[in-house]
Design a protein around this motif. Structure first.
Motif, PDB file in Angstrom:
ATOM      1  N   LEU A 108       0.828  -1.023  -0.004  1.00 31.94           N
ATOM      2  CA  LEU A 108      -0.016  -0.182   0.072  1.00 31.94           C
ATOM      3  C   LEU A 108       0.792   1.165   0.007  1.00 31.94           C
ATOM      4  O   LEU A 108       1.893   1.159   0.809  1.00 31.94           O
ATOM      5  N   ALA A 109       0.523   2.140  -0.839  1.00 29.38           N
ATOM      6  CA  ALA A 109       1.156   3.363  -0.956  1.00 29.38           C
ATOM      7  C   ALA A 109       0.171   4.562  -0.611  1.00 29.38           C
ATOM      8  O   ALA A 109      -0.728   4.657  -1.171  1.00 29.38           O
ATOM      9  N   PRO A 110       1.014   5.557   0.224  1.00 31.08           N
ATOM     10  CA  PRO A 110      -0.083   6.901   0.513  1.00 31.08           C
ATOM     11  C   PRO A 110       0.296   7.764  -0.517  1.00 31.08           C
ATOM     12  O   PRO A 110       0.849   7.738  -1.722  1.00 31.08           O
ATOM     13  N   PRO A 111      -0.651   8.871  -0.598  1.00 29.57           N
ATOM     14  CA  PRO A 111      -0.581   9.870  -1.663  1.00 29.57           C
ATOM     15  C   PRO A 111       0.891  10.307  -1.656  1.00 29.57           C
ATOM     16  O   PRO A 111       1.572  10.309  -0.607  1.00 29.57           O
ATOM     17  N   GLU A 112       1.323  10.868  -2.825  1.00 31.03           N
ATOM     18  CA  GLU A 112       2.498  11.382  -2.993  1.00 31.03           C
ATOM     19  C   GLU A 112       3.148  12.337  -2.051  1.00 31.03           C
ATOM     20  O   GLU A 112       2.400  13.333  -1.710  1.00 31.03           O
ATOM     21  N   GLY A 113       4.333  12.200  -1.162  1.00 25.84           N
ATOM     22  CA  GLY A 113       4.992  12.812  -0.452  1.00 25.84           C
ATOM     23  C   GLY A 113       4.523  12.347   1.169  1.00 25.84           C
ATOM     24  O   GLY A 113       4.982  12.950   2.007  1.00 25.84           O
ATOM     25  N   GLY A 114       3.407  11.655   1.168  1.00 21.64           N
ATOM     26  CA  GLY A 114       2.972  11.301   2.591  1.00 21.64           C
ATOM     27  C   GLY A 114       3.462   9.782   2.981  1.00 21.64           C
ATOM     28  O   GLY A 114       4.296   9.208   2.362  1.00 21.64           O
ATOM     29  N   THR A 115       3.160   9.396   4.031  1.00 24.70           N
ATOM     30  CA  THR A 115       3.691   7.949   4.573  1.00 24.70           C
ATOM     31  C   THR A 115       2.238   7.341   5.194  1.00 24.70           C
ATOM     32  O   THR A 115       1.180   7.816   5.352  1.00 24.70           O
ATOM     33  N   ILE A 116       2.605   6.044   5.409  1.00 19.78           N
ATOM     34  CA  ILE A 116       1.542   5.398   6.268  1.00 19.78           C
ATOM     35  C   ILE A 116       2.241   4.930   7.575  1.00 19.78           C
ATOM     36  O   ILE A 116       3.277   4.269   7.449  1.00 19.78           O
ATOM     37  N   ASP A 117       1.889   5.441   8.595  1.00 17.74           N
ATOM     38  CA  ASP A 117       2.573   5.235   9.935  1.00 17.74           C
ATOM     39  C   ASP A 117       1.932   4.150  10.597  1.00 17.74           C
ATOM     40  O   ASP A 117       0.722   4.200  11.185  1.00 17.74           O
ATOM     41  N   VAL A 118       2.520   2.812  10.660  1.00 21.38           N
ATOM     42  CA  VAL A 118       2.008   1.524  11.377  1.00 21.38           C
ATOM     43  C   VAL A 118       2.309   1.968  12.782  1.00 21.38           C
ATOM     44  O   VAL A 118       3.349   2.102  13.216  1.00 21.38           O
ATOM     45  N   LEU A 119       1.244   1.509  13.552  1.00 23.35           N
ATOM     46  CA  LEU A 119       1.343   1.774  14.965  1.00 23.35           C
ATOM     47  C   LEU A 119       1.336   0.517  15.848  1.00 23.35           C
ATOM     48  O   LEU A 119       1.449  -0.693  15.023  1.00 23.35           O
ATOM     49  N   ASP A 120       1.486   0.280  16.919  1.00 19.36           N
ATOM     50  CA  ASP A 120       1.875  -1.088  17.715  1.00 19.36           C
ATOM     51  C   ASP A 120       0.921  -1.879  17.588  1.00 19.36           C
ATOM     52  O   ASP A 120       1.270  -3.161  17.632  1.00 19.36           O
TER      53      ASP A 120
END
Length: 276
Positions: A108-120
């Motif tokens: 999975l890729a976020p919108p350009e320039g963004g990130t997907i921040d996986v939590l605990d």
């Protein structure tokens, strides 16, 4: 005990029933959050495509104004509309190698320039280029696991990869991984003057997915509240929010009051979300 540990506790349903008795006696406690699966940064399971390749070749999946790109070797994902602009994302686990112990399900890729921040707890928040929370993603769940689990691999470019893991010979392939993707965390937030009780109260109506309890839903709700109502940006208010998420998820509105004392999360929970 940290905020994240409290939200991830399998015993949250028991704690919820105790809090619910004080906060919302006429409602049943919400469902128990699933136990967290194992995170992974292992290179096993094959190389993952980078975020740019996923955006170029993957399937766009939109919730509100936020779009993820999903590239899945088992075929394009399905995206079923759910409540409050949420989308139920489903991806087939490739079954071409039943003896494999680790199989890539999707990147999975976020919108350009963004990130997907996986939590605990393996839920995640999608962030924009400025770090702001754009959407939430519940932890990926694998149907009929038969001894299998879901691992999540993160990449420096902001993409994440879901993998299905099983013991040798158990067949890591087959089945479906699902998660809810949602750009809307709060449906309404309205200030009310409750001078007879102590001061102003912010009545928050969370989106349906946010009521089900995860680290991502807490962060998404809090981010939306602070952006819309800067007056609510205080630690005691966030503790009240977390308390309601754990103990009163089905209450019609979560009533948050900045005038209440800052006693810490555990004491806020002990006071049934209403420290005085």
């Amino acid at each position: 005990m940290t905020r994240r540990a409290l939200l991830a506790l399998p015993a949250a349903a028991l704690l919820g029933s105790l809090l619910l008795a004080g906060c919302t006696a006429d409602r049943a406690p919400g469902p128990t959050a699933p136990a967290p699966a194992t995170t992974a940064s292992s290179p096993d399971g094959g190389a993952s495509p980078d975020a740019a390749a996923v955006r170029a070749d993957g399937t766009p999946v939109a919730s509100g104004t936020v779009t993820l790109s999903v590239l899945a070797p088992g075929g394009p994902p399905t995206a079923t509309p759910a409540e409050d602009d949420a989308v139920l994302l489903a991806v087939a686990v490739p079954a071409d190698d039943a003896a494999a112990t680790l199989v890539t399900v999707a990147t999975l890729a976020p919108p350009e320039g963004g990130t997907i921040d996986v939590l605990d707890d393996l839920s995640a928040v999608v962030r924009g280029a400025d770090g702001a929370v754009l959407a939430g993603l519940t932890a990926p769940l694998l149907d009929h696991p038969a001894g299998r689990t879901v691992r999540v691999r993160t990449a420096e470019d902001g993409a994440v990869t879901w993998l299905a893991e099983g013991a040798a010979g158990s067949g890591a392939g087959g089945g479906t991984v699902t998660a809810t993707f949602a750009a809307t965390a709060v449906l309404d937030a309205t200030w009310r003057d409750l001078a007879d009780e102590g001061g102003r109260s912010l009545a928050v109506e969370p989106a349906a997915w946010a009521r089900r309890g995860s680290l991502a839903s807490e962060e998404a709700v809090w981010s939306a509240l602070v952006a819309a109502e800067p007056e609510a940006d205080a630690q005691n208010v966030r503790d009240q929010l977390t308390c309601h998420l754990i103990g009163a998820p089905d209450k019609a509105t979560w009533n948050l009051e900045p005038w209440r004392p800052d006693v810490g999360l555990l004491e806020t929970i002990a006071a049934l979300c209403n420290p005085s």
